[in-house]
Design an enzyme around this catalytic site. Sequence first.
Site, short mmCIF file in Angstrom:
data_model
loop_
_atom_site.label_atom_id
_atom_site.label_comp_id
_atom_site.label_asym_id
_atom_site.label_seq_id
_atom_site.Cartn_x
_atom_site.Cartn_y
_atom_site.Cartn_z
CG ASP A 108 -112.69 21.44 -0.87
OD1 ASP A 108 -113.26 21.34 0.24
OD2 ASP A 108 -111.49 20.00 -0.43
CB SER A 143 -110.12 47.34 20.52
OG SER A 143 -109.35 47.10 20.04
CD GLN A 167 -118.82 15.35 5.33
OE1 GLN A 167 -119.86 14.94 4.92
NE2 GLN A 167 -118.65 16.31 6.26
CE1 TYR A 172 -122.07 5.12 10.55
CE2 TYR A 172 -120.20 4.53 12.57
CZ TYR A 172 -122.12 5.56 12.24
OH TYR A 172 -122.83 5.58 13.42
CD GLU A 177 -105.91 9.02 1.62
OE1 GLU A 177 -105.84 9.63 2.75
OE2 GLU A 177 -106.52 10.48 0.87
CE LYS A 178 -106.87 4.75 3.75
NZ LYS A 178 -107.88 3.81 5.35
N GLY A 183 -118.73 16.34 10.26
CA GLY A 183 -119.85 15.22 9.54
C GLY A 183 -120.47 15.72 11.22
CG HIS A 186 -113.60 16.48 -2.68
ND1 HIS A 186 -113.58 17.70 -2.74
CD2 HIS A 186 -112.32 15.61 -2.70
CE1 HIS A 186 -112.11 17.93 -3.63
NE2 HIS A 186 -111.41 17.14 -3.26
#
Length: 361
Positions: free
Chosen positions: A202, A263, A39, A36, A95-96, A145, A119
Amino acid sequence: MDRRVTKIGVTVAKIYYEADCDLSVLQNRKIAVLGYGSQGHAHALNLHDNGFDVTVGLYSGSKSAEAARAAGLKVDTVARAAEQADLIMVLVPDEKQKDLYEREIRPALAPGKTLMFAHGFSIHYSQVVPPDFVDVGMVAPKAPGHRMREEFKAGRGVPSLFAIFQDATGRARETVLAYGAAIGSAKAGLLETTFKEETETDNFGEQAVLCGGISALIKAGFETLVEAGYQPELAYFECLNEMKLIVDLIAEGGLSRMRYSVSDTAEFGDYFVGPKIVDEHVKENMRKALKDIQDGTFARTWILENQAGRPFLNAQRRAEQEHFIEQVGRELRAKMSWNMPESRKSSSQPSAISGQSRADS
């Protein structure tokens, strides 16, 4: 993967919209959103608001559970949410994912279920190896998110990439497209890709341009001006603060929009000096960075970094917070209430939503 060939021979992805997606595919299917954070909250709330049966899966004692329940969402443990779901969307940090998958998700998988990611890192680099009896897909929104949620509430959406890694049921594609529509992305467009392409582009974009490249360029410009004797406050405004103004113009209408709006002096400097700064040497370094991503060198380095307790990452975080540009920036931003979102006027720290990318899973 469906591609279109342009007149100049370049292949581009086909874009799918709501008319190409069948939301009924997800009717009567239970969806588990694991995590939670930035995302996770957007996926779960968008699905819920579109009438789908969604449960947020969190570890016991998660600080995010109260916020999810207060938003009207069902909350359960990761294991129970995954076991009861027909579709499992994994939205915890890369990584988790390996450990969470082995402990809580893999035992809950059964024929006919769909395992999804936002991902491709864990699948592409074999940190997660799913059984052959489940569908495996990806829907990757191309926005943070909180922005994804804002656009959904406004009746719009943010574009997403989508991909199919494994089609065990023969229905993976229609399920993934339906999910993309259910979170609102089919309003803006769903672009087809592969797990490999999404992961490598990515990672490259983050390292070479969006995070690594821009932050290094900003600091180098700031340091060059300060070392030459210019006031650090002016150096901060010129090299960092005005970056947003330029990027906003680019986002609105590409490089041509930016060049039209600045400019003539700035435009001339763009053409005349820019290639001298970002020259062939820089591009060769970019090629090396891309090769390290493609052959897995970066992935192995990041995985080992986490296994070792993140010594490099933690040291760099401390060093960067002490950089002079951050000291000057903190002082200036404290005086710039006119340029600060309401949610951040009382604090120099990231907002609750924007900081959720590192929140509980």
